[in-house]
Design an enzyme around this catalytic site. Structure first.
Site, mmCIF file in Angstrom:
data_model
loop_
_atom_site.group_PDB
_atom_site.id
_atom_site.type_symbol
_atom_site.label_atom_id
_atom_site.label_comp_id
_atom_site.label_asym_id
_atom_site.label_seq_id
_atom_site.Cartn_x
_atom_site.Cartn_y
_atom_site.Cartn_z
ATOM 1 N N HIS A 112 4.684 -3.218 -0.652
ATOM 2 C CA HIS A 112 5.366 -4.287 0.070
ATOM 3 C C HIS A 112 4.561 -4.701 1.287
ATOM 4 O O HIS A 112 3.782 -3.931 1.834
ATOM 5 C CB HIS A 112 6.793 -3.898 0.459
ATOM 6 C CG HIS A 112 6.901 -2.697 1.345
ATOM 7 N ND1 HIS A 112 6.674 -1.406 0.896
ATOM 8 C CD2 HIS A 112 7.216 -2.588 2.652
ATOM 9 C CE1 HIS A 112 6.861 -0.560 1.889
ATOM 10 N NE2 HIS A 112 7.182 -1.260 2.978
ATOM 11 N N HIS A 156 4.944 -6.459 5.049
ATOM 12 C CA HIS A 156 5.815 -6.876 6.145
ATOM 13 C C HIS A 156 5.275 -8.194 6.686
ATOM 14 O O HIS A 156 4.090 -8.296 7.013
ATOM 15 C CB HIS A 156 5.809 -5.851 7.281
ATOM 16 C CG HIS A 156 6.400 -4.534 6.923
ATOM 17 N ND1 HIS A 156 7.685 -4.180 7.273
ATOM 18 C CD2 HIS A 156 5.893 -3.478 6.246
ATOM 19 C CE1 HIS A 156 7.936 -2.967 6.838
ATOM 20 N NE2 HIS A 156 6.865 -2.516 6.203
#
Length: 140
Positions: free
Chosen positions: A99, A101
């Site tokens: 992932h 940010h």
């Protein structure tokens, strides 16, 4: 991955505040935001980290990240954007599903202007940097 919180979010088993979705990626607001609009951009396919994600999926995430960053900047009036991506426990990775940010930044937001990682290390001698560069080049 049955125990992966992000896989459960992708499947709709866990509620989230989605801000963007396409066939490969999902962007949702972080439940523990660093700033207003802090967004997590996740691959819909499970990859543990940067070392396991295939290049095609990574390209799609980065392009989606650029688009999400622009939307955050425009819609929330952010003055800047940080991208942060951690790999491995010692690097601060908590959820082991790739992932990115996407963190909106605002003037006087109280976060350090040189980044989110604490104090900047002291300047290093160029000779030491060249030695380290040589070590890295050996790995290619």
């Amino acid at each position: 991955m049955d125990n992966c919180i992000f896989c459960k979010i992708v499947k709709g088993e866990i509620e989230s505040a989605k801000v963007y979705e396409d066939e490969d990626a999902l962007a949702l607001l972080d439940i523990n935001p660093i700033s207003r609009g802090h967004t997590l951009l996740i691959s819909k396919k499970h990859f543990k980290d940067i070392f396991s994600i295939d290049e095609e999926a990574l390209k799609k995430i980065i392009v989606a990240g650029k688009n999400v960053a622009a939307k955050l900047k425009n819609s929330l009036g952010a003055d800047g954007i940080n991208f942060l991506q951690s790999n491995g426990k010692s690097a601060g990775q908590i959820v082991f599903h790739y992932h990115l940010h996407v963190i909106p930044r605002y003037e006087n937001d109280g976060l350090k202007k040189h980044g989110l990682w604490g104090e900047v290390a002291k300047e290093t001698d160029i000779a030491d940097l060249k030695k380290i560069a040589e070590e890295i080049k050996k790995g290619f």
